[in-house]
Write a protein that holds these residues in place. Structure first.
Motif, PDB file in Angstrom:
ATOM      1  N   TRP A  98       0.829  -1.213   0.000  1.00 12.93           N
ATOM      2  CA  TRP A  98       0.000   0.000   0.000  1.00 12.93           C
ATOM      3  C   TRP A  98       0.863   1.263   0.000  1.00 12.93           C
ATOM      4  CZ3 TRP A  98       0.564   3.251   4.134  1.00 12.93           C
ATOM      5  CH2 TRP A  98       1.027   2.702   5.352  1.00 12.93           C
ATOM      6  N   VAL A  99       2.059   1.198   0.574  1.00 11.73           N
ATOM      7  CA  VAL A  99       2.985   2.325   0.499  1.00 11.73           C
ATOM      8  C   VAL A  99       3.477   2.505  -0.936  1.00 11.73           C
ATOM      9  CG1 VAL A  99       5.273   3.153   1.175  1.00 11.73           C
ATOM     10  CG2 VAL A  99       3.720   2.236   2.904  1.00 11.73           C
ATOM     11  N   THR A 146      -6.235  10.150  -1.868  1.00 14.02           N
ATOM     12  CA  THR A 146      -5.059   9.284  -1.726  1.00 14.02           C
ATOM     13  C   THR A 146      -4.376   9.514  -0.384  1.00 14.02           C
ATOM     14  OG1 THR A 146      -4.682   9.272  -4.122  1.00 14.02           O
ATOM     15  CG2 THR A 146      -2.822   8.680  -2.727  1.00 14.02           C
ATOM     16  N   THR A 153       0.424   4.034  -3.009  1.00 15.88           N
ATOM     17  CA  THR A 153       0.133   5.436  -2.680  1.00 15.88           C
ATOM     18  C   THR A 153       1.307   6.348  -3.027  1.00 15.88           C
ATOM     19  OG1 THR A 153       0.806   4.992  -0.385  1.00 15.88           O
ATOM     20  CG2 THR A 153      -1.555   4.911  -0.883  1.00 15.88           C
ATOM     21  N   HIS A 154       2.521   5.824  -2.947  1.00 17.91           N
ATOM     22  CA  HIS A 154       3.699   6.609  -3.351  1.00 17.91           C
ATOM     23  C   HIS A 154       3.619   6.955  -4.834  1.00 17.91           C
ATOM     24  CE1 HIS A 154       7.926   7.215  -4.627  1.00 17.91           C
ATOM     25  NE2 HIS A 154       8.097   7.730  -3.434  1.00 17.91           N
ATOM     26  N   TYR A 193      -3.878   6.883   2.707  1.00 15.78           N
ATOM     27  CA  TYR A 193      -2.522   6.642   3.211  1.00 15.78           C
ATOM     28  C   TYR A 193      -2.454   6.848   4.727  1.00 15.78           C
ATOM     29  CZ  TYR A 193       2.507   7.305   3.915  1.00 15.78           C
ATOM     30  OH  TYR A 193       3.788   7.212   4.378  1.00 15.78           O
TER      31      TYR A 193
END
Length: 495
Positions: free
Chosen positions: A8-9, A103, A12-13, A107
């Motif tokens: 998920w990082v 987003t 979203t990055h 996050y």
């Protein structure tokens, strides 16, 4: 403890990079319309603290000028879409910001629900001296040690914390403080940030901070070993360096290609772009416009020493004769879907009742100014003509032929429309006076519209006729106003 780089990082990055570039380029397009920054909402010409233009204009200039003369045409390499397309730039900006905030919310929720916050939020003041020592290590061309059991060294952790939990909310807060609807409803909020111009300047400085971070971040990724870093941020720590480098570079290429395509599409198919982006942007703007009402209160001490104008007065003998005659022969025609069509002189308009309001003008280009306006509440006009149940919009027709006063390939007499609900707002008036004197020619004499929760381009000047209609599809190019038709502005102008 959670994984250093969960999927998920990674996702979203990538989305953050994708949306940030859209926001930056479209924000630059918005800035190009008024490439000057002030700390004062009066925006006195020549007193800006930053100017990104060679053009200079003075309040005492002998040559008449309009705020449109201050607009710049910046390259599509940096601006989205560039080339004096403020309307489309705003569409891209307001469409993107919704997804960027979404987003960010996703996050942040995952950061706290997964325990990832331990890697991002400092829990002791020692992070500050530790970060300073880490920077010193970098300056000695060495890489500092990571914090034990964490993916980042102290300077990284502190920087990410400030970026995510300080700078990003700061940009959202300053962006909201540039909305005339928000400022009109919550005047105290604008004062916290120095008014709209203070918020605009701070928002720009926030953009510069984001840009500086991106440059430094990319440099540090290279310093830390690009292929190794790509394994973490592209493949969540799994896979080979060659695969991560290939996937990462392919993703960056696709983002670049996307920007090339949307820039070309926006310039080639401007009407289609306006309509497509409007599917997302217009509902958002309409909700804000309809749900908030103005609570502005200004005094005579707040009046701006100089009030810009947007656009040039009508040209031609008919208007010149009216000016020379102090508009004694002027008549305002009101018709359409009404029970009592009528024609009113200025004297007859005044008999409907005059109110005064000292308010802040918000131009779509970005400048502001405070003035006192006096005129007839539009609601009183509605009481006089009695619109029928089918009337949904009010169209205001002006006397200025933009083909003669603006050019640039644009043509036709100016017009604008508003939905019926705005007509009943207490600060929606047909202005006849400005700052205690008859309305000046450059500001729309003999009659102009004032709607204080809307951007300035909705406030039609030099009005000669008003029509009540069920829809605006058959008027002009069908977008609800001349600026909407010719410059692709959004019809809802509450933000």
């Amino acid at each position: 403890m959670p994984s250093y780089f969960p999927w998920w990082v990674v996702v979203t990055h990538f989305l953050n990079l994708f949306f940030m570039l859209l926001l930056m380029r479209s924000g630059i397009e918005v800035l190009s319309a008024f490439p000057k920054l002030y700390w004062n909402d009066h925006c006195p010409p020549g007193r800006e603290w930053a100017r990104f233009s060679k053009k200079t204009f003075g309040a005492d200039s002998r040559t008449p000028w309009s705020s449109l003369d201050e607009e710049e045409s910046w390259s599509s390499v940096v601006a989205l879409p560039g080339k004096k397309n403020l309307g489309l730039g705003r569409h891209w900006h307001f469409m993107t910001v919704q997804f960027w905030i979404l987003t960010g919310l996703v996050y942040v929720v995952l950061v706290f629900t997964t325990g990832y916050w331990h890697y991002l939020i400092p829990t002791h003041w020692s992070i500050v001296p530790d970060s300073i020592r880490a920077v010193g290590t970098y300056l000695h061309f060495q890489i500092p040690q990571r914090i034990s059991g964490e993916p980042f060294e102290p300077a990284q952790k502190l920087t990410y914390f400030l970026l995510i939990f300080v700078l990003a909310p700061f940009q959202i807060a300053t962006g909201a403080a540039m909305s005339p609807t928000v400022l009109a409803r919550f005047p105290w909020y604008g004062k916290l940030l120095g008014g709209k111009q203070g918020a605009r300047s701070l928002h720009f400085l926030g953009l510069c901070a984001f840009a500086a971070f991106i440059v430094l971040h990319v440099f540090m990724v290279i310093v830390h070993n690009l292929p190794k870093e790509f394994v973490s941020i592209v493949l969540a720590g799994h896979g080979s360096r060659a695969l991560a480098l290939g996937v990462g570079l392919a993703g960056l290429f696709l983002i670049l290609l996307f920007h090339v395509v949307i820039t070309w599409f926006s310039l080639r198919y401007r009407r289609r772009t306006q309509r497509l982006l409007g599917l997302v942007v217009n509902p958002f703007e309409k909700v804000i416009s309809r749900s908030l009402s103005s609570r502005e209160h200004y005094s005579a001490d707040d009046l701006s020493p100089y009030h810009r104008v947007n656009g040039y007065p009508p040209v031609g003998q008919d208007y010149d004769r009216m000016v020379a005659d102090d508009f004694r022969n002027y008549r305002l025609t009101i018709g359409g879907l009404v029970e009592n069509p009528t024609t009113l002189s200025l004297a007859e308009l005044r008999k409907l009742g005059v109110t005064r309001q000292t308010v802040k003008h918000n131009c779509i280009q970005g400048w502001t100014a405070v003035a006192e306006w006096a005129g007839v509440p539009l609601a009183a006009v509605l009481d006089r003509v009695r619109p029928t149940a089918e009337a949904r919009h009010i169209v205001f027709y002006a006397m200025d032929d933009k083909g003669l006063t603006e050019g640039e390939g644009r043509y036709g007499y100016f017009y604008g429309s508003i939905p019926m609900f705005l007509a009943y707002d207490s600060q929606t008036i047909l202005a006849l006076d400005m700052n205690g004197a008859p309305l000046p020619v450059e500001h729309g004499a003999p009659v102009r519209l004032r709607i204080e929760t809307q951007l300035g381009f909705k406030m039609v000047k030099w009005i000669v006729g008003i029509e009540f209609v069920s829809d605006t599809d058959s008027i002009g190019m069908g977008m609800g106003g001349w600026r909407e038709d010719q410059q692709f502005y959004a019809n809802a102008a509450g933000i």
